[in-house]
Design a protein around this motif. Structure first.
Motif, PDB file in Angstrom:
ATOM      1  N   THR A  31       0.805  -1.222   0.000  1.00 58.99           N
ATOM      2  CA  THR A  31       0.000   0.000   0.000  1.00 58.99           C
ATOM      3  C   THR A  31       0.838   1.272   0.000  1.00 58.99           C
ATOM      4  O   THR A  31       0.314   2.342  -0.321  1.00 58.99           O
ATOM      5  CB  THR A  31      -0.938   0.024   1.216  1.00 58.99           C
TER       6      THR A  31
ATOM      7  N   PRO B 111       3.216   2.538  -2.089  1.00 60.96           N
ATOM      8  CA  PRO B 111       3.232   3.312  -3.338  1.00 60.96           C
ATOM      9  C   PRO B 111       1.895   4.001  -3.621  1.00 60.96           C
ATOM     10  O   PRO B 111       1.871   5.140  -4.087  1.00 60.96           O
ATOM     11  CB  PRO B 111       3.535   2.270  -4.410  1.00 60.96           C
ATOM     12  N   PHE B 112       0.799   3.320  -3.305  1.00 66.26           N
ATOM     13  CA  PHE B 112      -0.508   3.924  -3.554  1.00 66.26           C
ATOM     14  C   PHE B 112      -0.749   5.105  -2.619  1.00 66.26           C
ATOM     15  O   PHE B 112      -1.320   6.114  -3.023  1.00 66.26           O
ATOM     16  CB  PHE B 112      -1.612   2.868  -3.391  1.00 66.26           C
ATOM     17  N   ARG B 113      -0.291   4.979  -1.375  1.00 66.00           N
ATOM     18  CA  ARG B 113      -0.417   6.111  -0.450  1.00 66.00           C
ATOM     19  C   ARG B 113       0.409   7.291  -0.931  1.00 66.00           C
ATOM     20  O   ARG B 113      -0.020   8.439  -0.852  1.00 66.00           O
ATOM     21  CB  ARG B 113       0.047   5.707   0.944  1.00 66.00           C
TER      22      ARG B 113
ATOM     23  N   LEU C 145       1.260   7.986  -4.059  1.00 74.30           N
ATOM     24  CA  LEU C 145       0.587   8.578  -5.213  1.00 74.30           C
ATOM     25  C   LEU C 145      -0.617   9.401  -4.775  1.00 74.30           C
ATOM     26  O   LEU C 145      -0.838  10.507  -5.278  1.00 74.30           O
ATOM     27  CB  LEU C 145       0.132   7.476  -6.173  1.00 74.30           C
ATOM     28  N   ALA C 146      -1.387   8.885  -3.849  1.00 76.53           N
ATOM     29  CA  ALA C 146      -2.554   9.628  -3.372  1.00 76.53           C
ATOM     30  C   ALA C 146      -2.122  10.936  -2.719  1.00 76.53           C
ATOM     31  O   ALA C 146      -2.768  11.969  -2.894  1.00 76.53           O
ATOM     32  CB  ALA C 146      -3.333   8.772  -2.378  1.00 76.53           C
TER      33      ALA C 146
END
Length: 47
Positions: free
Chosen positions: A21, A23-25, A27-28
């Protein structure tokens, strides 16, 4: 003994979930910061 194995598997799963999670955090946070920076002054003008 099964409880110890379950605890180890739970710790491994939590570590994997964190790594997946991250990388997604990031990016967000990037896109959220960009949209806040772009939208911030516009919102202030309307108020």
């Amino acid at each position: 003994m099964f409880r110890a194995i379950a605890d180890v598997l739970r710790a491994i799963g939590a570590a994997i979930a964190t790594v997946v999670t991250l990388p997604f955090r990031a990016l967000a946070r990037l896109f959220g910061g960009a949209s806040d920076a772009a939208g911030g002054p516009r919102r202030r003008r309307h108020v």
